[in-house]
Motif scaffolding. Structure first.
Motif, mmCIF file in Angstrom:
data_model
loop_
_atom_site.group_PDB
_atom_site.id
_atom_site.type_symbol
_atom_site.label_atom_id
_atom_site.label_comp_id
_atom_site.label_asym_id
_atom_site.label_seq_id
_atom_site.Cartn_x
_atom_site.Cartn_y
_atom_site.Cartn_z
ATOM 1 N N ALA A 1 1.156 4.237 -2.832
ATOM 2 C CA ALA A 1 0.978 5.661 -2.514
ATOM 3 C C ALA A 1 2.106 6.499 -3.119
ATOM 4 C CB ALA A 1 0.925 5.859 -0.998
ATOM 5 N N MET B 1 -2.697 3.312 2.385
ATOM 6 C CA MET B 1 -2.274 4.250 1.331
ATOM 7 C C MET B 1 -2.470 5.684 1.802
ATOM 8 S SD MET B 1 -3.803 2.546 -2.122
ATOM 9 C CE MET B 1 -3.308 3.835 -3.239
ATOM 10 N N ALA C 1 0.837 -1.205 0.000
ATOM 11 C CA ALA C 1 0.000 0.000 0.000
ATOM 12 C C ALA C 1 0.871 1.254 0.000
ATOM 13 C CB ALA C 1 -0.916 -0.016 1.227
ATOM 14 N N ARG C 2 1.940 1.234 0.772
ATOM 15 C CA ARG C 2 2.819 2.413 0.845
ATOM 16 C C ARG C 2 3.547 2.629 -0.481
ATOM 17 N NH1 ARG C 2 3.433 4.386 5.918
ATOM 18 N NH2 ARG C 2 5.627 4.999 5.872
#
Ligand code: GLC
Length: 518
Positions: free
Chosen positions: A440, A475, A436-437
């Motif tokens: 982002a 995110m 998720a990071r």
């Protein structure tokens, strides 16, 4: 130190002094990397970081990493390898924007940044009935889309499975199958197969577009290897197969799923400037101003904007920037496209379960999981689906009972302990959070580069975003760390089935003669 030297012990003391010095330097370097994570030189930082991360439990490395390893638990070791700090996020964004710019300048860059020939977004008033085909991964959809204006769409659709045999067979077999699916769906819906209906084709692979309805496949992704498609115009292949089936259909648009997602969401919400897919694969499309695309040699367009299919999944395949671990290397080497789609392999559904599986197998081999008892079912490639990770992350029971049933019932692991199950859950959390990071990073880079920090809508589709627990929130956390207060204006909107509708909309825009670039 000199005053300690004596004729008798000079050598041992010198050696002692030297090794202490090396260890101290290494320790200081390690602390600097882990605390600041903001190295001045990205390449050097990536190298240091890789050393720091690459100590899987089976590594025989010596030095500070090996010394630390003895006292680290499996959880601590994995946390060290898989955590992306705020400082690292910032560095990744800088590198990402630089690689976007490279892709906009030249054709053979790692991130391809492909002009889609879609030069405007819908107003919401478009009307008409169009066919849309959507090949994303394991499914192929045939849709009839009726655009009713005011952002309203009615859809009738049929979904077909694309078998492994078709994915890895020949172009003719694959495209004949598509034509057969179109024909049977039209029969089922009672549609006229000779009416010359206009069709938009969503083909979610890296295609170099030569026109709105012409484009050649650069290379396959997501497990496809069918022969005879790479380097060919996919609309030509589809046309020929439809003709072989006796269907009179006019393919007027060839669209990536990210472009389709952006356009179909813009039909509802005109503030949409980006479409993202977080599913089997990952990629994004966004609206770029023509003067920012130096490699564009086509005609000037009236809107001065062009939707770019980024093909961001390829980012990092030059091996420099991404914070990969030994496990990522294993996943990559065993894939049908080694050293390709590196960013995608850290983020998308096709790979997250596989990464988790490699970690579990490694921790079994070191005796840190399941008391070292081998589990044959988990030794099979791709046997651990990302959907299992979703279930495990959603398991909040005291005893982690659903996690137990996955491990013991589905994979026949004999008698797991609560500690085993907690460790498996932690692995899923680490892999899911890192994914998720990393996703982002891509979004923050696009909104920063295009100066959309004041606010914009990002339409996101795909099974990972929709079904993986906490993915969207993780995110958002990373976006906040990266953009501060500006993150509040970035709306991550769940888009559903946008890619098919988007193809129909683009076919409609072309039909009304508005796409003047062909
Ligand atoms: C892969 C494809 C890309 C597609 C993405 C999401 O990365 O190369 O074209 O958009 O998957 O489906």
């Amino acid at each position: 130190m000199t005053q300690l030297w004596s004729a008798d012990n000079r050598v041992p003391l010198f050696v002692f002094g030297l090794t202490t010095g090396i260890a101290l330097t290494a320790a200081v370097q390690y602390l600097v990397t882990s605390i600041s994570g903001t190295p001045l030189n990205l390449r050097a930082a990536a190298d240091e970081d890789r050393d720091h991360r690459s100590s899987s439990s089976s590594s025989s490395q010596q030095g500070p990493v090996a010394q630390r390893k003895n006292v680290e638990t499996a959880t601590q070791r994995l946390e060290r390898q898989f955590t992306i700090s705020t400082a690292m996020l910032h560095n990744l964004v800088k590198a990402f924007i630089r690689d976007m710019e490279r892709g906009l300048k030249r054709d053979n860059a790692v991130m391809k940044m492909i002009p889609s020939y879609v030069i405007r977004r819908p107003t919401g008033d478009e009307t008409g009935t169009y066919l849309a085909l959507d090949l994303g991964g394991s499914n192929f959809r045939v849709c009839e889309c009726t655009l009713a204006g005011k952002g309203q769409v009615r859809i009738r659709q049929k979904k077909f499975v694309v078998s492994e045999e078709l994915k890895t067979g020949t172009a003719t077999a694959l495209f004949d199958y598509f034509a057969e699916c179109v024909s049977s769906t039209m029969d089922g819906f009672g549609l006229d197969k000779q009416a010359g209906t206009k069709l938009g084709f969503t083909f979610s692979f890296p295609v170099q577009q030569q026109a709105l309805n012409r484009g050649t496949l650069y290379h396959w992704t997501k497990g496809f290897t069918a022969e005879g498609v790479v380097g060919q115009d996919v609309v030509g292949l589809l046309d020929a197969a439809l003709r072989r089936k006796g269907l009179k259909i006019d393919v007027t648009a060839l669209v990536n799923d990210t472009v389709g997602t952006l356009i179909s969401h813009a039909y509802l919400d005109t503030a949409t400037t980006m479409g993202v897919i977080l599913g089997t694969g990952t990629n994004a499309a966004y609206v770029e101003r023509l003067e920012n695309i130096p490699k564009w040699t086509g005609p000037k367009c009236p809107t001065n904007e062009m939707i770019i299919n980024m093909e961001w999944g390829a980012w990092g395949q030059d091996g420099i920037i991404l914070p990969t671990t030994d496990y990522d290397v294993k996943v990559d080497r065993a894939s049908p496209n080694p050293q390709k789609q590196s960013y995608e392999k850290m983020i998308s559904g096709l790979y997250l379960g596989e990464l988790t599986r490699y970690i579990i197998v490694d921790l079994i081999s070191t005796g840190e999981l399941f008391a070292g008892r081998r589990c044959e079912a988990l030794e099979v490639q791709h046997s651990f689906d990302t959907a299992n990770m979703s279930r495990i992350e959603r398991d909040h029971s005291m005893e982690l009972t659903d996690t137990r049933s996955i491990l013991e019932d589905l994979y026949a692991v004999k008698k797991t302990t609560l500690a085993d199950r907690r460790l498996v859950k932690r692995i899923c959390e680490l892999i899911g959070t890192r994914a998720a990071r990393m996703a982002a990073v891509g979004i923050a880079s696009v909104v920063t580069k295009t100066n959309k920090l004041a606010g914009t809508t990002v339409a996101v589709d795909g099974s990972v975003f929709e079904h993986y627990p906490h993915f969207a929130n993780r995110m958002r956390d990373a976006l906040r760390e990266l953009l501060g207060i500006n993150a509040e204006g970035i709306v991550l909107a769940q888009a559903r089935d946008g890619s098919g509708q988007g193809a129909a909309l683009i076919a409609a825009l072309a039909d009304h003669g508005e796409e003047k670039l062909q």
